[in-house]
Design an enzyme around this catalytic site. Sequence first.
Site, short mmCIF file in Angstrom:
data_model
loop_
_atom_site.label_atom_id
_atom_site.label_comp_id
_atom_site.label_asym_id
_atom_site.label_seq_id
_atom_site.Cartn_x
_atom_site.Cartn_y
_atom_site.Cartn_z
N ASP A 254 10.40 1.72 -10.53
CA ASP A 254 9.63 1.24 -9.24
C ASP A 254 9.20 -0.32 -9.79
OD1 ASP A 254 9.43 3.29 -7.52
OD2 ASP A 254 7.62 4.29 -8.78
N ARG B 108 6.82 -2.58 -12.47
CA ARG B 108 6.66 -2.06 -13.86
C ARG B 108 6.98 -3.08 -14.78
NH1 ARG B 108 3.37 1.41 -11.21
NH2 ARG B 108 4.65 3.15 -10.37
N ARG C 34 1.67 -3.56 -0.16
CA ARG C 34 3.18 -3.01 -0.38
C ARG C 34 4.02 -3.07 0.54
NH1 ARG C 34 2.63 2.56 -2.89
NH2 ARG C 34 4.81 2.59 -3.67
N LYS D 264 11.39 4.10 1.53
CA LYS D 264 10.13 5.20 1.41
C LYS D 264 8.92 4.55 1.94
CE LYS D 264 8.62 2.74 -3.16
NZ LYS D 264 8.34 2.89 -4.28
N HIS D 265 7.99 5.51 2.34
CA HIS D 265 8.06 6.94 2.16
C HIS D 265 7.94 7.65 3.57
CE1 HIS D 265 5.69 4.82 -0.92
NE2 HIS D 265 6.19 5.86 -1.85
N HIS E 221 -1.43 10.30 -4.24
CA HIS E 221 -1.48 10.20 -5.71
C HIS E 221 -2.68 11.16 -6.14
CE1 HIS E 221 1.17 6.57 -5.13
NE2 HIS E 221 1.72 6.92 -6.30
N ASP F 115 9.26 12.35 -3.85
CA ASP F 115 8.35 11.67 -4.48
C ASP F 115 7.71 12.59 -5.56
OD1 ASP F 115 6.71 9.60 -5.12
OD2 ASP F 115 5.36 9.35 -3.16
#
Length: 338
Positions: free
Chosen positions: A65, A73, A139, A169-170, A182, A251
């Site tokens: 990601d 990351r 984002r 996404k998403h 999440h 996901d």
Amino acid sequence: MTQPLGPVMLDVEGTRLREEERRLLSRPEVGGVILFARNTPDAGTTQTLIGEIRACRPDLLVAIDQEGGRVQRLKQGVTRLPPMATLGRQFAESPEAALALALDTGWLLGMEMAACGFDLTFAPVLDLDDDQSPAIGSRSFSPDPEVVAALAGAFIDGLHDAGMVAIGKHFPGHGGARQDSHHSVARDPRSLEALRAHDLVPFARLASKLDAVMPAHVIFPAFDERPAGFSPSWLGLLREELGFKGAIFSDDLTMAAAHAAGTPAARAEAAWAAGCDMAVICNDPAAAREVVDACSGRQAPRIAKLRYARARPSLESLAVISRWRRTHARLEALNEAE
């Protein structure tokens, strides 16, 4: 002929493979590995770990990601990307300049991730942001679906210039949910007509350009009481109405919003039954083993087409390319200004 891969993508614990992870990655049901910040402290360590993964299974997809902003990351040894909302704000001032930068950003990201050894990054985000979604926020390129479609389209073209696939996404859009999937069940009460006029626009515009899609763990009760990633109705709409022909990744099936589907194996079965090609299982090794054990003999033919197929550049070689130097400097400056 491209060999099919297994339908499970999982993660690993650290910066080197443990013996039990090597055994698990050797299982034919495993088709990919996703790396997180704990695996990628810098570019050199990342390349070493990916080399170990490929020594174990050369055919595995290796993913990350790497969107920019708060979802990046790998930070050391590659360009720090600003959140995509930065490009949206630039679009309001100069659409032409923002589209050119989105194109170059996709290219730079694709080239750097290819140089590190990745096959794909889960980008771009096509969700719309109205400043009320805890999961999306900066984002997103923009709250305006036409702006998202334009900037994401340029970003996708840049990824393709670099030889890397694009994963939207998403689906059908997480930006209207006031919960973060999440951590809890996420719901969006709007009608299908409202979604078609708004959140679905980027997916509809870009369906023919996208190589893969990741659906949201969001329930849209006006259309289906199942989260989109477990819904044959939603994934059927993606394929039949929008004409999408690529691969579909679930996901992360360990996210709180996915737990309503039952055990890890039941969640994976629900995702596959809905139309997902690949079940993604992260941060739960026992769950990953359970899912791998549950899908003996199953394959995901569309997934192998996502491998990076070009000769990989080196990070050192990128630094002498004027397009990389220009884009790197621009993005680093934008990132520092955030």
